[in-house]
Every structure is written in structure tokens, then in C-alpha cells.
Design an enzyme around this catalytic site. Structure first.
Site, short mmCIF file in Angstrom:
data_model
loop_
_atom_site.label_atom_id
_atom_site.label_comp_id
_atom_site.label_asym_id
_atom_site.label_seq_id
_atom_site.Cartn_x
_atom_site.Cartn_y
_atom_site.Cartn_z
N TRP A 1 -25.28 -18.75 7.51
CA TRP A 1 -25.14 -17.48 6.79
C TRP A 1 -26.08 -17.40 5.60
O TRP A 1 -26.27 -16.31 5.04
CB TRP A 1 -23.69 -17.31 6.33
CG TRP A 1 -23.29 -18.21 5.17
CD1 TRP A 1 -23.51 -19.55 5.05
CD2 TRP A 1 -22.60 -17.80 3.99
NE1 TRP A 1 -22.99 -20.02 3.87
CE2 TRP A 1 -22.42 -18.98 3.20
CE3 TRP A 1 -22.10 -16.59 3.52
CZ2 TRP A 1 -21.77 -18.95 1.96
CZ3 TRP A 1 -21.45 -16.58 2.30
CH2 TRP A 1 -21.30 -17.74 1.54
N ASP A 2 -26.67 -18.54 5.21
CA ASP A 2 -27.63 -18.55 4.10
C ASP A 2 -28.69 -17.46 4.29
O ASP A 2 -29.12 -16.82 3.33
CB ASP A 2 -28.37 -19.89 4.03
CG ASP A 2 -27.45 -21.10 4.00
OD1 ASP A 2 -26.35 -21.01 4.56
OD2 ASP A 2 -27.85 -22.12 3.45
N GLU B 1 -15.47 -24.15 1.81
CA GLU B 1 -15.16 -25.10 2.89
C GLU B 1 -14.20 -26.20 2.47
O GLU B 1 -13.94 -27.12 3.24
CB GLU B 1 -16.47 -25.69 3.43
CG GLU B 1 -17.33 -24.64 4.11
CD GLU B 1 -18.68 -25.16 4.56
OE1 GLU B 1 -18.96 -26.36 4.36
OE2 GLU B 1 -19.47 -24.35 5.10
N LYS C 1 -15.24 -25.64 -3.16
CA LYS C 1 -16.58 -26.20 -3.02
C LYS C 1 -17.62 -25.28 -3.63
O LYS C 1 -18.62 -25.73 -4.18
CB LYS C 1 -16.88 -26.43 -1.54
CG LYS C 1 -18.25 -27.03 -1.25
CD LYS C 1 -18.48 -27.15 0.26
CE LYS C 1 -19.85 -27.74 0.56
NZ LYS C 1 -20.15 -27.74 2.00
N GLN C 2 -17.37 -23.96 -3.55
CA GLN C 2 -18.39 -23.00 -3.94
C GLN C 2 -17.76 -21.65 -4.22
O GLN C 2 -16.56 -21.45 -4.03
CB GLN C 2 -19.43 -22.87 -2.84
CG GLN C 2 -18.88 -22.31 -1.53
CD GLN C 2 -19.81 -22.54 -0.37
OE1 GLN C 2 -19.81 -23.61 0.23
NE2 GLN C 2 -20.62 -21.55 -0.04
#
Length: 761
Positions: A356-357, A483, A593-594
Site C-alpha cells: 500500500w506504500d 500491524e 506500530k504506526q
């Protein structure tokens, strides 16, 4: 390492293994089709165990992906990027002494990347053990003008001697992929995926054709060496290696000049890659190298003119951002057979898979600077749409398409489905990128041709995956961007993008219908107004988690029920957590995580109040580890959006030199393309306050840190606009194209030539 706006220069090349590996990445050559890590042409001493690496974007083989329990639908085979034939090797020997950086004495050395000319240059002054001194200059280029072409210009000047000289230029067809079994982000086995079918010499050019072990693809590389002085030449084929040996004489003070042309062609793009390689070589040789250099410079001049960002008062960040933007151009695919991986074409990290980046980090850069490249990335997704339909059926859906979480050719490669295939938001991400392309270009013809079919088929997936309950539409058992929190109900990010996606599916339907452009698609996929009404109903009724007590959007239905984990209590050596804690341990805690919900707020800021976004930012900031390089840029953008300028600038400083300083200690596996794009977004979408919306473009520039000014360019509906931000004012210049309405600090203006707006105090 010296970094000026267009030049990255390294004096005194370190010869320890760590820096050699790092420089392979930092100074690699690529053009979106081929990528070549910077290995010394003369090679390395025994025991260094280097894997010279050259890649083709989109070329793959299959590798087994064993599952301990063979449940239905689990992936048991993946694709992996291939290390292609090595064309870098050039060895030179004077009498009985062979040049090596590891023998004799390196009197001086320099490695230089020139981002205006698109070349790398290595210069070495060397003294042999017997006292021969020479000056070596090596210039390398991956051509943007002719994508299959890589050149090495190799010049040697004897400074204090004359000698019999042998130059051995090698074309090595026996190669393996790099592996690291200790890191799940890399392949765990060193495998030779390519088997040479033949090595031949034709018209003093070597051609090696190889075939993949399972995917039944072929690649042909061709190498031609041109030496500019008297010589005797011989060719030796040794176990699928082609040696072109020149016997000549080196005279003191006279340069020996060799040009090594290498071309690469694959059977994905060409029916007969061997014949295509011959045609590409003929094309390359028909153009003088000096002309190829000029065309490279012209290509980059146009590129920088369309996207350049200038930061005044912070030369280090200015240069680092320029480097990131150059790497994005080197990495991004230039045709529908390829895309862009997290490591670009600089390493084996993530095995060359596309995530998806592409849509959420990298396309936002190209959409507003080089929209034709953004369009090409969408074409890749369209080319794999049938496999997305197939993937949806494997996961139990009766209609629609679900794009794989990680892939090269279109099939899912994620072996761990809770953090992979369950990330259904990939559909919303792709839809978001298509919508953004349309908003920036108003290219409705392309939406009719490709975009709408993707939008409708992926929208159907939401209807099949979700359901109405108590009047609200719920999407259960999915994973959002974070994640460390998997398989949840009603992930806010996923639901919000699904709502936006479904809403735009209806808008595109009526736009195409009103323009008499819908009939062909109606016949092809059976889309109907009744189905569109269902999309609208699901969009209107989408359940979006909200906590009244905290005034935030919870990440999902159960997130706030979990134990909080104090990040400060975690030992530094335990990061990243995914390498040190069992997934189940992570999933039971409030730890991220993000950016997840915070990213949803960035993408669709009008979906909630400023107060909700501020409360959510403060809440999630305390529990986010930023173990992903995709995270800090988003927090920085939202900090700028919410008026926290110092915090936004601190985030920016943490991301702008991730690869140049190897702050994550894994740049040796390849650059971090999403972080590089995130650095760009931090300036334009963060400090610049740029937003691309249905009602137009919006800007609310800040002047961060110790910057005295900054400027950037954006493309919108065929016009190019330059934005220059100073302490007291913002200047907007229409560089090309027609007049445009723009919104600045909430007010609407018509930009016809030059517009100056005072900055609020």
C-alpha cells in the site's frame, strides 16, 4: 558524507564491510526499470561474501512458502524479485599487479552522486605494492532515456609508469539472491532462481539468456565493451560467464578509456527478449555516450523543474529532501508491468513486493508533480484486477475484487494473513489514489478506461465483506494499518476509507453516466443504479467508532478495552517489537506500530472535528512506537495541521535523513521509499498545509523551525503552480497553464499570474 542540493559526495571511501554495504545502497543506479547496487567493478577480497545485485522491476520467480497447517486459502507460494546477470565486473592488471582497493595504498578516493546529471562517479588515486600510481575514474548511469540501458565509463590514467595491460570485462550469468534468515523482512534462503540457457558472442557482444525456475519467464542481458585505443581482444566463455579481455599497453600520462554498455530485456514486456536485447544494444551504440549523458541531464532538468522543493535556512534538510525525491524517481516503475517496492530497486528487502506504500505515500508525490507516473501506477493495478477478483473468491467473497497485501505480479504473497491479507484497507487505499489522480487531473477519460472498473469492483468487496446491524454498516475481522493490532471489528481507518470509496463509486457512476461514458462498463461488469444505491446506503450508514468520554476515534471496537503498555518501560534493544515479542502479546495491548487512526485523520480531515483529531493525536502519540518507517511522517503532518509546529518539525528532523544516516540500521537492505515520500509530504502536506479536495486545492503554509523561507511546485489540472513561503507572506506563481482557483488560509482566490497573501500572525 557531503550533501549539496544536487550532489551527494563521499570522500575517503571506507573499506569496512558495513560502509561498503551501505554505499551499495546510497549510491545505487536505477531508473524505474533496472536497478544496480554500487559494487566495486574490481570486486572484493575473499571472505567478504558480497552479493552483487542488479534488478528488473516486475521480474519475478516463485518460491515456496510452507504453512505449518495447510488451511484453505493460505498462501503457499510467493513471488520474489530476482538478482539478474552481473554486468559490473571490470578487472585491470598492469604487468603482474591487479588493481584492488584492498591492496597497495589508496592515496585518495571519492564517490559522488550527481542528481542533475543522473550519474555516479568514483575517483581513486592508487599506488600498487610495487609503486605504480594511477588515477581511476568510473562513471555509471542507468538511463532514463533508454530504460534497459546501464553504462560504465571506465578511465585509467597511469601517473608514473607504462606497462603491459590486461582488462577483463566480465558478464556473469550465474547469480543468486541475497538472504538473511534472521530478518522476516528478507528472504530466508540464498537461491539461484535464474538458470542460464545460453551464453553467446555476436558482433563482439555477449548475450546471456536465462530462465526462471518456476515462473517460466526469460531475461536476456547483453554487454558490449568499447575500448578507445589499440588492443588485441579475445572472448572466453566459462560456465555461463562471458569474459571480454583486452590486451593493450598503458602509457604514462595517457588515459585508457573503456565504455561498457549493458542492456536488459525480459519476456514479461517482450515476446522475444533475446531479439529485443539485440535491438536495445543497437540503439544504445547508435548514440554517442556524450549524447546519452545530455539526454539524461535533459530528462532530469524537466523533472526538477516540475517538482523541485527549496528550503532556505536549512541546507542539510534541503539536500536530504532532494536526495529522497531523486530516489523516488529512480525507484518508481515506468510501465504497467511494475510499481514501486518499499526498497525501490536498491535491495532485496521485502523481496521486491509492492504494498500500500505505493498508493498512500508515493503516489501523493507523483500525483501533484508528475501525474503521468501516477497514472502508470494505476495502470499496474488495472492490469492485475482479474487476480484481485480471484483473490476475493479465495477469501470467500462472492463478488468484487480484493487486492493482495503484498505482490509483484498480482497474487498474494503474504504468508502471515493476520498482518497481511486481512488488511482489506488496501482496496480503500487504491481507490483513494485513483480519486486523488482524478481530483488533480480531471481525467475522466482515464476513469472510464480503467479507474472506474477498479473503483466499482473494489467497492463491491466492501458490500460483501460488511453488513448492516442496528442500522449501521459494520466491517468485521480485518486489520488496519497498525500491524500490532490484528483481526478486529470496525477499524476506524478501514471504515472511513470504505465510506469515502463507496461515496466516490456513486459519484463516478453518475459522472460517467452524465457524460455518456458508462454503457461499455455497464455491459462489461453489470454495474447498475440499484447497486450504486446500495453503495450509497452503506456509505451513509458506515459505523465510525467514537468514544464520548475520551473524545477520540478508537482504533477499533475493542482497542480501548486492552491494557496500555508503557513504551518508556520497554528496553531500547527490544525495538522493533515485531522482532522481539510474540504477535499475540502485541495484539493484547494498546500499542501501535504506526499511524492508523491518525493517518485516517490526515487523509480525510473533514470527516471529524478538529477537537476529535487533536484528542486522538495526543492519545495515539503516547502509544505509538513508530517501528514502521511509514509512521513519523504522518504524525508530523498532523502535528502541523493541528498547530503544533515545534513537534511537527521534530518529527521532520527524525525522518529526513533516515537512509543517509542509517538511523534504523537496515539501509543495507535498501532505501525506505515510503519514508522518502513521507519526507516530501511532511513539507508540502504538513508545513505547506496542502490538501487536494473535491472543491479544489487548499493551502495553509507554516514556516517551521529556523527556515527563513521555502518553496515548492504542484501540478493541478494541467497547470503548474509555484508556492513560495516567507515569514510575512506567501507568493503563488502560475508558471504554466490556465488560471486556477486556490484556497489559502480558508479564503478563495483566482490565481491568474502572481498572487501574494499575507501570512496570519
Amino acid at each position: 558524507m557531503q550533501n549539496t542540493p544536487y550532489v551527494l559526495e563521499l570522500a575517503d571511501i571506507s573499506l569496512d564491510r558495513y560502509h561498503l554495504n551501505l554505499n551499495e545502497v546510497i549510491f545505487h543506479n536505477a531508473n524505474g526499470y533496472i536497478g544496480i547496487r554500487y559494487d566495486f567493478e574490481e570486486g572484493y577480497p575473499e571472505g567478504y561474501n558480497f552479493t552483487p545485485s542488479q534488478y528488473i522491476n516486475g521480474l519475478y520467480d516463485y518460491a515456496d512458502l510452507p504453512q505449518a497447517e495447510k488451511l484453505f486459502g493460505l498462501v503457499n507460494e510467493k513471488q520474489t524479485i530476482l538478482n539478474t546477470a552481473n554486468t559490473q565486473i571490470i578487472r585491470i592488471m598492469f604487468d603482474d599487479e591487479e588493481f584492488s582497493m584492498f591492496k597497495g595504498t589508496v592515496l585518495s578516493s571519492n564517490l559522488r552522486l550527481d542528481m542533475e546529471r543522473g550519474i555516479t562517479v568514483r575517483k581513486v588515486k592508487w599506488r600498487s605494492p610495487q609503486g605504480k600510481e594511477m588515477l581511476l575514474t568510473v562513471t555509471r548511469m542507468a538511463s532514463f532515456y533508454q530504460l534497459p540501458l546501464f553504462t560504465i565509463e571506465y578511465e585509467v590514467e597511469p601517473l608514473n609508469f607504462s606497462a603491459r595491460t590486461v582488462i577483463d570485462s566480465v558478464h556473469d550469468g550465474t547469480v543468486c539472491n541475497y538472504a538473511n534468515p534472521a530478518d522476516p523482512r528478507l528472504a530466508c534462503e540464498c537461491v539461484q532462481y535464474l538458470t542460464p540457457l545460453g551464453c553467446e558472442i555476436k558482433e563482439a557482444t555477449s548475450y546471456i539468456t536465462s530462465k526462471t525456475s518456476k515462473s517460466n519467464l526469460e531475461i536476456c542481458s547483453g554487454v558490449k565493451n568499447v575500448l578507445f585505443q589499440e588492443y588485441q581482444q579475445e572472448f572466453v566463455i566459462d560456465n555461463n560467464d562471458a569474459h571480454c579481455r583486452f590486451h593493450t599497453y598503458a602509457r604514462q600520462g595517457e588515459k585508457i578509456r573503456l565504455i561498457k554498455y549493458a542492456v536488459f530485456c525480459d519476456s514479461i514486456r517482450h515476446g522475444n527478449c533475446r531479439l529485443q536485447a539485440e535491438a536495445e544494444m543497437e540503439r544504445a551504440l547508435s548514440t554517442p555516450l556524450e549524447t546519452l549523458y545530455r539526454k539524461q541531464t535533459a530528462y532530469l532538468e524537466d523533472y526538477w523543474n516540475s517538482c523541485r522543493v527549496d528550503i532556505e535556512g536549512d541546507p542539510e534538510s534541503n539536500a536530504a529532501l532532494r536526495y529522497s525525491m531523486y530516489q523516488l524517481l529512480q525507484s518508481v516503475g515506468k510501465d504497467r508491468f511494475s510499481n514501486i517496492s518499499p526498497k525501490g530497486l536498491s535491495g532485496d528487502g521485502y523481496e521486491g513486493h509492492f504494498f500500500w506504500d505505493s498508493e498512500m505515500y508515493i503516489q501523493p508525490f507523483f500525483t501533484i508533480t508528475r501525474p503521468h507516473i501516477s497514472r502508470t501506477l494505476i495502470e499496474y493495478r488495472y492490469a492485475t484486477l482479474d487476480m484481485a477478483r480471484e483473490n476475493a473468491r479465495i477469501l470467500g467473497h462472492h463478488s468484487g475484487a480484493l487486492y493482495p497485501w503484498r505482490t509483484i505480479m498480482g497474487r498474494e504473497c503474504s504468508g502471515y494473513f493476520p498482518a497481511g491479507s486481512a488488511q482489506y484497507h488496501i482496496n480503500g487505499d487504491i481507490a483513494y489514489a485513483i480519486i486523488a489522480y482524478y481530483l488533480a487531473s480531471k481525467d475522466l477519460a482515464f476513469i472510464k478506461e480503467m479507474g472506474a472498473e477498479i473503483i466499482f469492483e473494489t467497492a463491491r468487496l466492501w458490500i460483501d465483506a460488511g453488513n448492516f446491524h442496528d442500522g449501521k454498516f459494520h466491517i468485521n475481522e480485518v486489520t488496519g494499518p497498525d500491524e500490532y493490532t490484528c483481526l478486529v471489528n470496525n477499524n476506524y481507518y478501514t471504515n472511513l476509507l470504505a465510506q469515502y470509496h463507496l461515496n466516490w463509486a456513486a459519484k463516478f457512476y453518475y459522472l460517467l453516466k452524465d457524460s455518456q461514458m458508462l454503457l461499455e462498463l455497464e455491459e462489461k461488469i453489470g454495474i447498475s443504479e440499484r447497486e450504486i444505491e446500495l453503495f450509497q446506503k452503506a456509505s451513509t450508514g458506515m459505523y465510525l467508532p467514537y468514544d464520548e468520554k475520551l473524545g477520540i476515534n478508537p482504533q477499533d471496537d475493542s482497542f480501548l478495552q486492552k491494557k496500555r503498555w508503557d513504551i518508556d518501560s520497554i528496553p531500547p534493544h527490544k525495538f522493533p517489537l515485531l522482532l522481539n515479542y510474540h504477535p499475540m502479546h502485541l495484539y493484547r495491548h494498546q500499542i501501535c506500530k504506526q499511524a492508523d487512526t491518525v493517518m485516517a485523520h490526515f487523509l480525510l480531515e473533514d470527516a471529524q472535528s478538529r477537537e476529535t483529531m487533536l484528542n486522538s493525536f495526543k492519545y495515539y502519540e503516547k502509544i505509538s512506537t513508530h517501528d514502521s518507517s511509514l509512521s513519523m511522517c504522518i504524525f508530523g503532518i498532523m502535528a502541523a495541521r493541528l498547530g503544533m509546529e515545534e513537534k511537527a518539525f521534530a518529527y521532520f528532523k527524525n525522518i529526513i535523513r533516515v537512509d543517509l544516516d542509517d538511523t534504523l540500521n537496515n539501509t543495507v537492505d535498501g532505501i525506505h521509499t515510503a519514508n522518502m515520500a513521507g519526507s516530501y509530504m511532511a513539507v508540502i502536506y504538513g508545513f505547506g498545509g496542502f490538501r487536494l479536495k473535491e472543491s479544489g486545492i487548499f493551502l495553509a503554509p507554516l514556516l517551521p523551525g529556523d527556515w527563513s523561507a521555502y518553496s515548492f511546485k504542484i501540478s493541478f489540472e494541467g497547470s503548474r503552480i509555484m508556492v513560495h513561503v516567507k515569514e510575512s507572506e506567501c507568493k503563488f506563481v502560475l508558471e504554466q497553464g490556465g488560471a486556477k482557483d486556490i484556497h489559502v488560509y480558508g479564503d478563495k482566490y483566482l490565481l491568474e499570474d502572481v498572487l501574494i497573501v499575507k501570512r496570519p500572525k
